[in-house]
Design a protein around this motif. Structure first.
Motif, PDB file in Angstrom:
ATOM      1  N   SER A   1       0.846  -1.187   0.000  1.00 29.73           N
ATOM      2  CA  SER A   1       0.000   0.000   0.000  1.00 29.73           C
ATOM      3  C   SER A   1       0.881   1.237   0.000  1.00 29.73           C
ATOM      4  N   HIS A   2       0.386   2.307  -0.626  1.00 33.96           N
ATOM      5  CA  HIS A   2       1.142   3.545  -0.744  1.00 33.96           C
ATOM      6  C   HIS A   2       0.327   4.690  -0.158  1.00 33.96           C
ATOM      7  N   CYS A   3       1.016   5.616   0.493  1.00 32.50           N
ATOM      8  CA  CYS A   3       0.300   6.740   1.093  1.00 32.50           C
ATOM      9  C   CYS A   3      -0.161   7.714   0.014  1.00 32.50           C
ATOM     10  N   SER A   4      -1.309   8.322   0.263  1.00 34.30           N
ATOM     11  CA  SER A   4      -1.909   9.269  -0.679  1.00 34.30           C
ATOM     12  C   SER A   4      -2.641  10.342   0.141  1.00 34.30           C
ATOM     13  N   PRO A   5      -2.640  11.608  -0.323  1.00 34.49           N
ATOM     14  CA  PRO A   5      -3.311  12.665   0.450  1.00 34.49           C
ATOM     15  C   PRO A   5      -4.823  12.419   0.554  1.00 34.49           C
TER      16      PRO A   5
ATOM     17  N   LEU B   1      -3.019  11.851   5.311  1.00 29.81           N
ATOM     18  CA  LEU B   1      -2.594  10.777   4.407  1.00 29.81           C
ATOM     19  C   LEU B   1      -3.386   9.521   4.701  1.00 29.81           C
ATOM     20  N   HIS B   2      -3.658   8.746   3.661  1.00 36.08           N
ATOM     21  CA  HIS B   2      -4.205   7.406   3.858  1.00 36.08           C
ATOM     22  C   HIS B   2      -3.486   6.453   2.916  1.00 36.08           C
TER      23      HIS B   2
END
Length: 412
Positions: free
Chosen positions: A386-390, A395-396
């Protein structure tokens, strides 16, 4: 002592590198003049045609000349072997050491062709890879050297000429490289010229030559593990994401000098990053889609991954003509189905390893069933990153698709 015959005195074999047109020292000349037997190539022996010593012409196969040298030593005769440059640098020295051992030999090096060539063009050579194509049909060491250092010195022969090397560069996407061809180094007819590969491919050269290649710097090179996905040109976003790519390369257990097939290569990211773990190896990226094949070629250029050869075609027909692999990676919905997987397993060398990636349960079952039927030892790993995203000023994590990595070992 009374009643015992005195053994014949055995002289060490003097191996003298004459250098690239350099003068011969007084000590070297004294050893040459005093020798009972002089061995070397015809061209070098002609330099001392006025001396009365016996002659042994060194030519292929080398065993005949080695036998005559040994016979002369056994008779107690002094032997001098004449060599170009440094006898222990891509020269006759290795053969002599194998035959006679270091205690029977005394070496005097001259200036090697590589030393002289780098001096002529003003190139530091302390980390310059040197490749010999003498008697070889495989030119991949040139590509490995260029991938590692961006330059290479190449000893050519009558088949692997400077023109054929230039054509190889063009074929592999190195049309902007600089090709130096140095002919007759140290002789009256010496010539030092710089060409583009296109120009060199049309020329004829003296058989006595050395080639130095300087490639342009790659914008994203050299190949490294974990390259950002955005660094690759790709069609419709199709790429093995970097976390799965890293795990896949670890599962392949690559060797330094092996052969890897990347089947259903997509944009070529797996094969390109494999180069960082295979400094002396070869990679063949097989892709049937013309646009993706073009992307592989572009990514090879961007990363300077010159060990990778992009192969356009449908598996398994595209396997024809490729060298048998030590490792195989199969992506892209098993790279063409069960027929391609079956043929890949047949061509894999004994003791080799195949790794298949799939996100579809049907493809997973197909691969597992095939390896079970073969009776091969198998590992199955599932990876999900999983990659962080705004999101809302914070962030999620956004998950990639789960990837099944199936690895199987062919019995040795």
């Amino acid at each position: 002592m009374g009643g015992q015959s005195q053994s014949t005195k055995t002289h060490p074999i003097e191996v003298i590198g004459l250098g690239m047109g350099g003068s011969i020292s007084r000590s070297e000349m004294e050893r040459i003049v005093s020798a009972d037997v002089m061995a070397g190539g015809t061209r070098l022996l002609e330099r001392f045609a006025h001396l009365p010593s016996q002659r042994i012409i060194i030519s292929t196969p080398l065993s005949g000349a080695m036998d005559r040298i040994e016979q002369a030593r056994n008779r107690g005769e002094s032997v001098v072997v004449l060599a170009d440059g440094d006898p222990l640098f891509f020269g006759i020295g290795a053969t002599l050491l194998e035959r006679f051992g270091r205690d029977a030999l005394h070496f005097t090096p001259g200036i090697s062709a590589v030393q002289a060539a780098c001096a002529r063009i003003g190139l530091a050579w302390n980390d310059l890879p040197v490749v010999s194509l003498h008697g070889r049909s495989d030119s991949s060491p040139i590509m490995a050297a260029l991938a590692a250092k961006g330059r290479a010195a190449v000893y050519t022969d009558s088949e692997n000429t400077p023109a054929s090397v230039a054509r190889l560069l063009i074929e592999r996407g190195l049309a902007t490289a600089a090709v130096w061809v140095l002919e007759e180094l140290g002789a009256p007819g010496e010539r030092v010229r710089r060409f583009s590969p296109g120009e060199a491919a049309q020329e004829e050269f003296s058989p006595l030559n050395l080639v130095i290649i300087e490639a342009s710097s790659a914008q994203n090179g050299p190949p490294v593990l974990g390259q950002a996905d955005v660094a690759y040109e790709k069609q419709d976003g199709l790429i093995t994401k970097w976390p799965a790519r890293a795990c896949t390369l670890a599962m392949l257990r690559l060797t330094r000098d092996g052969v890897l097939w990347d089947v259903g290569a997509g944009c070529g990211s797996v094969g390109i990053e494999a180069c960082s773990l295979m400094p002396l190896g070869r990679v063949f990226s097989v892709e049937r889609d013309p646009e993706r094949h073009a992307s592989i070629r572009e990514n090879i250029r961007r990363c300077g991954a010159w060990q990778v050869k992009a192969v356009k075609g449908e598996a398994p027909e595209a396997f024809i003509g490729l060298p048998d692999p030590d490792r195989i990676f199969v992506g892209g919905s098993l790279g063409g189905g069960i027929a391609a997987l079956d043929q890949a397993c047949r061509r894999l060398k004994p003791g080799g390893r195949i790794v298949a990636n799939t996100v579809l349960l049907g493809s997973l079952n197909l691969a597992v069933g095939h390896f079970k039927n073969l009776g091969w030892v198998m590992e199955i790993t599932q990876i999900q990153a999983s990659h962080c995203s705004p999101l809302a000023a914070d962030l999620h994590l956004v998950a990639d698709n789960p990837v099944f990595i199936v690895a199987a070992d062919k019995p040795a």
